[in-house]
Design a protein around this motif. Sequence first.
Motif, short mmCIF file in Angstrom:
data_model
loop_
_atom_site.label_atom_id
_atom_site.label_comp_id
_atom_site.label_asym_id
_atom_site.label_seq_id
_atom_site.Cartn_x
_atom_site.Cartn_y
_atom_site.Cartn_z
N ALA A 52 0.82 -1.21 0.00
CA ALA A 52 0.00 0.00 0.00
C ALA A 52 0.85 1.25 0.00
O ALA A 52 2.00 1.25 0.48
CB ALA A 52 -0.92 0.00 1.22
N VAL A 53 0.26 2.32 -0.52
CA VAL A 53 0.90 3.63 -0.55
C VAL A 53 -0.04 4.66 0.07
O VAL A 53 -1.25 4.43 0.18
CB VAL A 53 1.27 4.06 -1.98
N ALA A 54 0.53 5.79 0.45
CA ALA A 54 -0.26 6.88 1.01
C ALA A 54 -0.96 7.65 -0.10
O ALA A 54 -0.39 7.88 -1.17
CB ALA A 54 0.64 7.82 1.81
N GLY A 55 -2.18 8.04 0.19
CA GLY A 55 -2.92 8.91 -0.73
C GLY A 55 -2.95 10.32 -0.19
O GLY A 55 -2.30 10.64 0.81
N ASN A 56 -3.73 11.17 -0.82
CA ASN A 56 -3.79 12.56 -0.38
C ASN A 56 -4.51 12.72 0.96
O ASN A 56 -4.37 13.76 1.60
CB ASN A 56 -4.42 13.46 -1.46
N TRP A 57 -5.24 11.72 1.43
CA TRP A 57 -5.89 11.75 2.74
C TRP A 57 -4.97 11.19 3.83
O TRP A 57 -5.28 11.27 5.00
CB TRP A 57 -7.16 10.90 2.73
N ARG A 60 2.17 10.17 4.60
CA ARG A 60 3.16 9.23 4.07
C ARG A 60 4.18 8.90 5.15
O ARG A 60 4.43 9.68 6.07
CB ARG A 60 3.81 9.77 2.81
N SER A 61 4.76 7.72 5.03
CA SER A 61 5.72 7.23 6.02
C SER A 61 6.63 6.23 5.34
O SER A 61 6.49 5.95 4.15
CB SER A 61 4.95 6.56 7.18
N THR A 62 7.54 5.66 6.10
CA THR A 62 8.39 4.62 5.53
C THR A 62 7.57 3.37 5.22
O THR A 62 7.88 2.63 4.29
CB THR A 62 9.55 4.26 6.47
N SER A 67 4.96 6.32 -3.29
CA SER A 67 4.94 5.33 -4.37
C SER A 67 5.93 4.23 -4.03
O SER A 67 6.81 4.41 -3.19
CB SER A 67 5.32 5.98 -5.70
N LEU A 68 5.76 3.11 -4.70
CA LEU A 68 6.71 2.01 -4.56
C LEU A 68 6.64 1.12 -5.78
O LEU A 68 5.65 1.14 -6.52
CB LEU A 68 6.50 1.23 -3.27
N VAL A 69 7.70 0.38 -5.99
CA VAL A 69 7.75 -0.60 -7.06
C VAL A 69 7.59 -1.97 -6.42
O VAL A 69 8.35 -2.34 -5.52
CB VAL A 69 9.05 -0.51 -7.87
#
Length: 180
Positions: A52-57, A60-62, A67-69
């Motif tokens: 999972a990735v952070a959205g605008n709501w 973000r964190s480690t 984004s990630l691959v």
Amino acid sequence: MRICVVSDTHRFRHELMQAVSLAGPINAVLHAGDETSDAAWLADRIHCPVHAVAGNWDTRSTVYPDSLVVTGYGPPLFLTHGHRLQVKNTLLPLAKTAHSHGASIAVFGHTHIALAEEVDSVLCINPGSLSQPRGRKERTFAILTIRTEADAFEVSVTHLTSSGKVLPDTTRSVSIPRFE
């Protein structure tokens, strides 16, 4: 490989679990942001990886970056929410960013609109939203199926509603060459 793809769940956890159940046997879940707490909640309840990735709501964190691959399921997958890549206006920056990370598939959210289309040789996939869909009234998610052949990955995307109905207008299949 079968991957359940979700985004913009916004704490609609019943619908999230329903989507994972309807997806059938899966190898992983991709959550393209807007409610990382839902991704964490899901990870505690199922027996496969949740990327999972952070959205605008989200913050973000480690654990939940912008984004990630994602690797290990076939061709590299670029996962992002998309709000920093202007996905509401054009998919070209998303495709170019995915390509710069060596990915030929880009999974994103933010627009709440289910789609699968090729842009600049990158398959761009948005599962839609399990909370507040746009462009249709049904809540949606996607199943990404990847078959490894001798010289290519055969990739298909199927969007479903939260009640399990297939959306044929967003189904796509592509062949991605294998580079080894």
